[in-house]
Design a protein around this motif. Structure first.
Motif, PDB file in Angstrom:
ATOM      1  N   THR A 236      46.879  46.084  49.715  1.00  0.00           N
ATOM      2  CA  THR A 236      46.568  47.470  50.063  1.00  0.00           C
ATOM      3  C   THR A 236      47.804  48.103  50.689  1.00  0.00           C
ATOM      4  O   THR A 236      48.629  47.428  51.323  1.00  0.00           O
ATOM      5  CB  THR A 236      45.392  47.545  51.039  1.00  0.00           C
ATOM      6  N   LEU A 237      47.920  49.406  50.518  1.00  0.00           N
ATOM      7  CA  LEU A 237      49.093  50.134  50.992  1.00  0.00           C
ATOM      8  C   LEU A 237      48.652  51.293  51.880  1.00  0.00           C
ATOM      9  O   LEU A 237      47.663  51.977  51.590  1.00  0.00           O
ATOM     10  CB  LEU A 237      49.905  50.698  49.814  1.00  0.00           C
ATOM     11  N   ASP A 238      49.415  51.526  52.934  1.00  0.00           N
ATOM     12  CA  ASP A 238      49.208  52.709  53.765  1.00  0.00           C
ATOM     13  C   ASP A 238      50.566  53.102  54.332  1.00  0.00           C
ATOM     14  O   ASP A 238      50.994  52.617  55.386  1.00  0.00           O
ATOM     15  CB  ASP A 238      48.211  52.426  54.888  1.00  0.00           C
ATOM     16  N   ILE A 239      51.270  53.956  53.588  1.00  0.00           N
ATOM     17  CA  ILE A 239      52.626  54.358  53.951  1.00  0.00           C
ATOM     18  C   ILE A 239      52.621  55.854  54.220  1.00  0.00           C
ATOM     19  O   ILE A 239      52.098  56.639  53.413  1.00  0.00           O
ATOM     20  CB  ILE A 239      53.619  54.013  52.821  1.00  0.00           C
ATOM     21  N   ASN A 240      53.206  56.257  55.356  1.00  0.00           N
ATOM     22  CA  ASN A 240      53.193  57.660  55.761  1.00  0.00           C
ATOM     23  C   ASN A 240      54.608  58.144  56.040  1.00  0.00           C
ATOM     24  O   ASN A 240      55.413  57.427  56.664  1.00  0.00           O
ATOM     25  CB  ASN A 240      52.345  57.839  57.026  1.00  0.00           C
ATOM     26  N   ILE A 241      54.880  59.379  55.572  1.00  0.00           N
ATOM     27  CA  ILE A 241      56.171  60.026  55.814  1.00  0.00           C
ATOM     28  C   ILE A 241      55.866  61.390  56.428  1.00  0.00           C
ATOM     29  O   ILE A 241      55.197  62.226  55.796  1.00  0.00           O
ATOM     30  CB  ILE A 241      56.983  60.194  54.516  1.00  0.00           C
ATOM     31  N   LEU A 242      56.361  61.630  57.640  1.00  0.00           N
ATOM     32  CA  LEU A 242      56.019  62.850  58.379  1.00  0.00           C
ATOM     33  C   LEU A 242      57.269  63.491  58.953  1.00  0.00           C
ATOM     34  O   LEU A 242      58.169  62.798  59.452  1.00  0.00           O
ATOM     35  CB  LEU A 242      55.050  62.530  59.524  1.00  0.00           C
ATOM     36  N   SER A 243      57.317  64.823  58.875  1.00  0.00           N
ATOM     37  CA  SER A 243      58.386  65.589  59.509  1.00  0.00           C
ATOM     38  C   SER A 243      57.843  66.971  59.842  1.00  0.00           C
ATOM     39  O   SER A 243      57.157  67.589  59.014  1.00  0.00           O
ATOM     40  CB  SER A 243      59.599  65.707  58.595  1.00  0.00           C
ATOM     41  N   ASN A 244      58.160  67.469  61.046  1.00  0.00           N
ATOM     42  CA  ASN A 244      57.636  68.770  61.485  1.00  0.00           C
ATOM     43  C   ASN A 244      58.770  69.640  62.002  1.00  0.00           C
ATOM     44  O   ASN A 244      59.592  69.201  62.827  1.00  0.00           O
ATOM     45  CB  ASN A 244      56.591  68.594  62.599  1.00  0.00           C
TER      46      ASN A 244
END
Length: 890
Positions: A314-322
């Motif tokens: 299973t995969l759970d990859i997050n990319i965040l920028s604000n």
């Protein structure tokens, strides 16, 4: 003391001597050991240049090296290279050299590999090319037998300047490691041990034709706990750098009977937006030391679960920028208001359930804001895409805000408000009912350069409307070189063209005021020789990405030295070919029609064309159109009109004109002219000097028709007739495109044109029938049009005519003699015979007379008759006179 030192010195000398000499002593044994190991354990072709043994470099251990080791597969991967190693070095205890490898394993302590290329492959049936180890012949093989060969008790190992390639044909997975430098220190002999590794490489990875890594730089320092009993490898303190993005990770990988069990988590230790720029490959990222950033960036993920033939973790990859921004010090523009929110997820372990959500991808350059979002599902099979784009982008600002180097100039304003939903199979198969589009896209002041076109394409305005099932090109106003283009139409597969490298298909209406072929030609084409005779190095190419129908209307088309007016027709373009249908134009004060095919797919473009000419001005067309000059070079002296049909095929030169020596075909021509201007043409002057009775300026060629064919640089003219006053001429022969000639002109010349001697003889005969006599006179023409050679048989013709006239005169004299005899016999038989009672002459009197004449020679002469004036005597005298017998003088 001196004696002890001497003994020590001698001992050291002996030891050194043995260390140097031993490799030569054991060289053969080492080669046999390696060769026997390979033969006993490997199903493959193995070769090496040499095996070397040294005790010096690794003392107190022995060092064995193999040079240029090559391992080649057998079936089913026959002749594939599994491994190629320039140098393989093994360090081991000296005592290992004296073991019997058939009884005890040989323990290796250190391995060094230099410049190796390893190619691993799995075919569609699941067979692996690295599965080359021999299996035991019997199932009862002893444990001793199973342990034959080499054993590893490794303290350290290294791999330098090497490459690793992996291909799984069943899943279309490609994994490449280039410039690999890897080293490790540890021991594998215990049940639990620790391995410290350092790795540098460039990594590429693609799955099912989707490239996820492209020669990305990778650095990895990993401390790994090895639980060999449970086949579990735990990452304790691990730091990686992908391009310039630092990543820390922890977790473990455990081998199981079904595959692997993975539990790894990772994140970037920092949180600045500079970390995001570091993900971009170095070729595009340039130097990040001089970039100023604001805002945050975070990437983290968890990969957890089993890896089997049917499952993935299973995969759970997050990319965040604000609210981020960046500006490079040497560039004028700042990119700001950057918001990124992206997820890569798989909740089931089923590879088909992997999806990507780009919830937000926004940015701003100057006053131009660009907003987008998308979801991508079913990544490994028929990818499903739903995307929204809303914004304005000044393309020229891209290179002003980011240090990207483009091969071609990029300028223009892009405005888009578009929603699209499709699956990739629908794009590839043109299943338009599954492609849902709505919105519009416009481009203005756009400059496009490409290897496919010669001059930059300046698009003043282009707008596309997206509707369910249709995409319309509302306007397209552009210019390239001196050529202006104005197009509208419908586009069938714009997304296929943009996303999957398909050809652009559709139907377009194209208008142009000025269209120059040279604007689409390779540089130097306009300076090419007009009379093509060599294969072109470069030529105009029809773009390979076009598959469409174009209905064209151009006011002026410039082609070579020609100007075609009011060009209209249809072009069907596909596969780098153009089919011309019903193309019409005005040129040379007449009308031109074209039907045929132009093929630019091959290195030398070819054509097959039907050309129709109606009411062409002969002088102008044969002066300006080089093909007509080659087909009929003499025709340029004519004044008037021409109708013609020409069927021809051949090759095109780099200036897109025919290579004359390559063309073949046939032509039919009809001349509508009443005037010829031969004054400056040497051939006509020579003919007139040879045949003084001809004046070509008075030649009437009106309604002349002729046929000709051409092939391999030679034109063959079918026989045709022309008339000059009362002289008939028949012309046939051939010439080449290099202007050498071989023609024959046969003239039926009336006798009155053949000189004063002949004319005097005709006057003497004084017979009207003689005026109708003609004699064939042949003129042969050779040489070339600039230096012709003319020969005639006029002298022999006059001689033959003279003989003929003399024969006529002779026959005329004979005929006169016959006429005189007829008159005398007629008078005798008619005027002196007495008439009977019916008023007609008596037949008996004629009978008696003829009988008397005939019998005279056998009847004795009556000596009693003295008068010599009887009818019988008169006839005799007349016959003697006619046939030349003279009477004897009295």
């Amino acid at each position: 003391m001196k004696k002890k030192l001497k003994i020590v010195g001698i001992s050291l000398l002996i030891i050194v001597t043995l260390l140097v000499a031993s490799p030569f002593i054991f060289q053969s044994q080492i080669k046999d050991m390696v060769r026997n190991y390979i033969n006993d354990n490997v199903n493959a072709k193995v070769s090496f240049d040499d095996v070397n043994l040294s005790f010096i470099s690794s003392f107190p251990q022995a060092n064995v090296t193999l040079d240029n080791l090559v391992i080649t597969n057998l079936a089913p991967f026959e002749n594939d290279t599994l491994a190629k190693v320039k140098l393989l070095s093994l360090d081991m205890s000296i005592k290992e050299l004296f073991k019997n490898s058939s009884e005890d394993p040989i323990i290796v302590n250190t391995i060094a590999i230099d410049e190796a290329i390893i190619n691993l492959k799995t075919n569609t049936e699941g067979q692996a090319n690295w599965d080359i180890a021999k299996t035991s012949d019997t199932s009862t093989a002893s444990e001793t037998t199973k342990s034959k060969g080499f054993a590893f008790d490794i303290e350290n190992y290294s791999i330098k300047n090497s490459a690793f390639n992996y291909l799984d044909q069943s899943t279309n997975t490609i994994f490449n490691i280039a410039n690999l430098n890897h080293s490790g220190n540890g021991r594998f002999s215990g049940d639990v041990s620790e391995l410290e590794t350092k790795t540098e490489a460039n990594v590429s990875f693609s799955l099912d034709s989707t490239e996820y890594l492209s020669n990305n730089s990778l650095k990895l320092d990993a401390l790994i706990d090895l639980d060999l009993t449970n086949s579990k490898y735990t990452f304790k303190d691990n730091k990686a750098v992908i391009n310039n993005l630092p990543i820390e990770f922890k977790g473990f990988v455990q081998l199981t009977e079904a595959g692997q069990n993975i539990d790894i988590s990772f994140e970037n230790p920092g949180s600045t937006f500079k970390d995001f720029l570091a993900v971009i490959p170095k070729a595009y990222a340039k130097n990040l030391d001089d970039v100023d950033t604001t805002g945050s960036f975070k990437i983290n993920g968890v990969v957890k679960g089993e890896v089997t033939e049917t499952k993935i973790p299973t995969l759970d990859i997050n990319i965040l920028s604000n609210n981020a921004s960046f500006k490079f010090a040497d560039l004028p523009k700042r990119v700001e208001n950057i918001t990124i929110n992206t997820q890569i997820k798989n909740d089931t372990g089923n590879v088909d359930d992997t999806y990507v959500n780009i919830n937000t991808l926004n940015f701003k350059i100057d006053q131009d804001e660009f907003k987008s979002s998308a979801s991508i599902k079913n990544l490994t099979k028929n990818m499903l895409v739903n995307a929204n784009i809303d914004g304005v982008l000044n393309l020229g600002n891209l290179t002003k805000a980011y240090p990207i180097e483009l091969e071609n100039e990029l300028k223009g304003i892009l405005k888009a408000k578009l929603n699209t939903s499709f699956d990739m199979n629908a794009i590839e198969t043109n299943a338009y009912d599954r492609i849902k589009n709505s919105g519009s896209l416009s481009l203005s002041d756009f400059v496009f350069s490409s290897a496919d076109i010669v001059n930059p394409l300046n698009i003043t305005q282009a707008s596309v409307n997206f509707n369910p099932g249709t995409i319309t090109l509302d306007n397209f106003i552009a210019k390239t070189g001196d050529t202006d283009l104005n197009a509208t139409g419908t586009i069938n597969n714009l997304l296929g063209f943009l996303l999957s490298d398909q050809k652009l298909t559709g139907n377009f209406n194209l208008k142009s005021n000025v269209f120059k072929i040279s604007d689409f030609m390779a540089e130097g084409g306009s300076d090419a020789p007009i009379n093509q005779s060599a294969e072109p190095a470069t030529a105009l190419k029809i773009p390979a990405f076009l598959d469409c129908t174009i209905t064209a209307d151009a006011k002026s088309v410039y082609y070579d030295n020609l100007i075609l007016k009011d060009v209209k027709g249809q072009l069907k373009i596909a596969d780098e070919k153009a089919q011309l249908n019903n193309v019409t134009s005005s040129i040379f004060n007449g009308n031109l029609t074209l039907e045929g095919l132009v093929d630019t797919k091959t290195a030398r473009p070819t054509f097959n064309m039907n050309v129709g000419a109606k009411n062409f001005d002969i002088a102008q067309s044969f002066t300006d159109l080089h093909l007509l000059q080659a087909l009929a070079p003499i025709t340029k002296v004519l004044q008037g009109k021409l109708n013609s049909t020409i069927n021809l095929s051949g090759s095109l030169g780099e200036d897109f004109t025919p290579l004359l020596n390559s063309i073949s075909g046939d032509a039919f021509a009809e001349l509508m002219t009443t005037k010829i201007e031969p004054k400056n043409e040497q051939l006509f002057s020579m003919l007139e000097s040879k045949l003084t009775f001809l004046d070509f300026s008075k030649l009437d060629l009106k309604d002349l028709t002729t046929k000709l064919s051409f092939d391999n640089g030679q034109v063959t003219v079918k026989p045709f007739d022309i008339k000059y006053n009362d002289i008939k001429m028949t012309i046939d022969g051939s010439h080449t495109f290099s202007n050498t000639m071989n023609y024959k002109v046969v003239l039926d010349v009336p006798s009155k044109y053949l000189g004063s001697d002949v004319t005097g003889l005709i006057n003497k005969i004084n017979d009207p029938a003689v005026d109708t006599i003609t004699i064939p006179v042949t003129a042969t023409i050779s040489g070339n049009t600039l230096k012709p050679n003319v020969q005639t048989d006029l002298t022999s013709g006059v001689k033959n005519l003279t003989a003929k006239l003399i024969e006529i005169e002779k026959q005329k004299l004979l005929n006169k003699g016959k006429d005189k005899l007829t008159d005398v016999v007629g008078n005798l038989l008619g005027s002196n015979t007495p008439k009977d009672s019916t008023g007609t002459q008596s037949g008996s009197g004629v009978k008696d007379l003829l009988g008397g004449i005939i019998n005279n020679t056998n009847t004795p002469k009556d000596t009693t008759k003295t008068e010599d004036n009887t009818p019988k005597d008169k006839v005799k005298d007349a016959l003697n006179g006619l046939f030349g017998k003279k009477k004897t003088k009295e």
